[in-house]
Design an enzyme around this catalytic site. Sequence first.
Site, PDB file in Angstrom:
ATOM      1  N   LYS A 137      -9.945  -4.007  -8.833  1.00  0.00           N
ATOM      2  CA  LYS A 137     -10.234  -5.365  -9.249  1.00  0.00           C
ATOM      3  C   LYS A 137     -11.620  -5.443  -9.918  1.00  0.00           C
ATOM      4  O   LYS A 137     -11.842  -4.777 -10.904  1.00  0.00           O
ATOM      5  CB  LYS A 137     -10.125  -6.298  -8.040  1.00  0.00           C
ATOM      6  CG  LYS A 137      -8.843  -6.088  -7.197  1.00  0.00           C
ATOM      7  CD  LYS A 137      -7.556  -6.180  -7.981  1.00  0.00           C
ATOM      8  CE  LYS A 137      -6.310  -6.297  -7.117  1.00  0.00           C
ATOM      9  NZ  LYS A 137      -6.016  -5.144  -6.250  1.00  0.00           N
ATOM     10  N   ASP A 148     -13.101  -7.509   3.879  1.00  0.00           N
ATOM     11  CA  ASP A 148     -12.583  -7.207   2.548  1.00  0.00           C
ATOM     12  C   ASP A 148     -13.417  -8.013   1.557  1.00  0.00           C
ATOM     13  O   ASP A 148     -13.315  -9.235   1.487  1.00  0.00           O
ATOM     14  CB  ASP A 148     -11.102  -7.597   2.470  1.00  0.00           C
ATOM     15  CG  ASP A 148     -10.467  -7.230   1.131  1.00  0.00           C
ATOM     16  OD1 ASP A 148     -11.206  -7.081   0.136  1.00  0.00           O
ATOM     17  OD2 ASP A 148      -9.225  -7.123   1.070  1.00  0.00           O
ATOM     18  N   ARG A 183     -10.425  17.717  -2.474  1.00  0.00           N
ATOM     19  CA  ARG A 183      -9.993  16.674  -1.551  1.00  0.00           C
ATOM     20  C   ARG A 183     -11.138  16.291  -0.627  1.00  0.00           C
ATOM     21  O   ARG A 183     -11.321  15.131  -0.277  1.00  0.00           O
ATOM     22  CB  ARG A 183      -8.791  17.140  -0.708  1.00  0.00           C
ATOM     23  CG  ARG A 183      -8.216  16.013   0.182  1.00  0.00           C
ATOM     24  CD  ARG A 183      -7.251  16.512   1.235  1.00  0.00           C
ATOM     25  NE  ARG A 183      -7.916  17.295   2.259  1.00  0.00           N
ATOM     26  CZ  ARG A 183      -7.712  18.584   2.485  1.00  0.00           C
ATOM     27  NH1 ARG A 183      -6.851  19.281   1.764  1.00  0.00           N
ATOM     28  NH2 ARG A 183      -8.389  19.225   3.423  1.00  0.00           N
ATOM     29  N   TYR A 216      -4.221 -11.298   2.334  1.00  0.00           N
ATOM     30  CA  TYR A 216      -3.492 -10.733   1.201  1.00  0.00           C
ATOM     31  C   TYR A 216      -2.175 -10.151   1.706  1.00  0.00           C
ATOM     32  O   TYR A 216      -2.122  -9.484   2.748  1.00  0.00           O
ATOM     33  CB  TYR A 216      -4.357  -9.653   0.542  1.00  0.00           C
ATOM     34  CG  TYR A 216      -3.609  -8.719  -0.360  1.00  0.00           C
ATOM     35  CD1 TYR A 216      -2.837  -9.186  -1.421  1.00  0.00           C
ATOM     36  CD2 TYR A 216      -3.669  -7.342  -0.162  1.00  0.00           C
ATOM     37  CE1 TYR A 216      -2.145  -8.323  -2.250  1.00  0.00           C
ATOM     38  CE2 TYR A 216      -2.995  -6.462  -0.983  1.00  0.00           C
ATOM     39  CZ  TYR A 216      -2.225  -6.960  -2.029  1.00  0.00           C
ATOM     40  OH  TYR A 216      -1.545  -6.094  -2.834  1.00  0.00           O
TER      41      TYR A 216
END
Length: 385
Positions: free
Chosen positions: A205, A180, A55, A108
């Site tokens: 993406k 972004d 982690r 978004y």
Amino acid sequence: MTQEHRNKSGFETRAIHAGYEPDEATGAVIPPIYATSTYKQDGVGGLRGGYEYSRSANPTRTALESTIAALEEGERGFAFASGLAAEDTVVRGLLNPGDHVVLPNDAYGGTHRLFDKVEQRWGLANTPAALSDLDAVRAAIRPETKMVWVETPTNPLLGIADIEALADVAHEAGAVLVVDNTFATPYLQQPLALGADVVVHSTTKYVGGHSDVVGGAVVVRDLDLAEKVGYHQNAMGAVAGPFDAWLTLRGLKTLAVRMERHCDNAERVVEFLRGHSAVSQVFYPGLADHPGHEIAARQMSRFGGMVSFRVNGGEPQALAVCERAEVFTLAESLGGIESLIEHPGRMTHASVAGTELEVPADLVRISVGIETVEDLIADLDHALG
């Protein structure tokens, strides 16, 4: 080639070589998938290479984080389980309850939902503003504003914001500027070089590029931000797993060549749509009459693979176009090698219906892939009727 040399090389060279050196034991030129949860220590507290628990750090994830940091020309990169996990970690790592954020008024839908429905319950206020209007941004800023959040181009209306000018506005107010960069990717746009403090990505993406992995990334410009984001990445734990990191890194290596083809195809598709009688408006920053064209031309190397358009006949016709397409796949998401088509009002942006972020009902959004462009144009011609 030393790592320092790699980080100063051209974009394509960095995409392939930054972040990893061939394995000393085997000579493997691609990072292996370190499918391990923990690591043997050299005595109590004696870590091997800084690894103790996956982690906190994993060598496969480290390779991805180092590569994307090199491509965004940032101080450090961080990989997450999703784009929204990356966004949430940035927010909670850099802000406190009572702080205020300026958001795009065409953000978004998932980002708006995160701020408006999740972070607001944590005590974080937000104000949507037209980020293309610097006076509107200044008017939205309050004494408690600590962050200005930018999408450029925006999703789904392909709006453009001036990153350099917004960085000045944000910094004058004592706020950080977060960009972004999902639509543009680091290949087409470098927000940190334009004054942004933080870059976020949905690596699902274009960075991953093959519609086979979900992920997110954050890149920061200085060590103070790196310490805060890194602490919260570990404390909150929404990290990319080693296999997801490996898939994303594999996609990242071909980002440059894919983006060139995405842009080539998108330009041809836009030209076709502009001449079709069933289309009333086309949104693409590469068009000379796009209101943000001059800014986009200044801060982007090309204009991307995302296109939106409005159709005559309202929502029924927009839905019909989406459903008649055959080469374009009716699906959410974007940025993969295959072309996708969707109705934002009913799909990706349904969560903002009834708000000031609501999108037009006759809007269709397409993610232009890398197929033969003549096939894409013929498919759209068929879908438009």
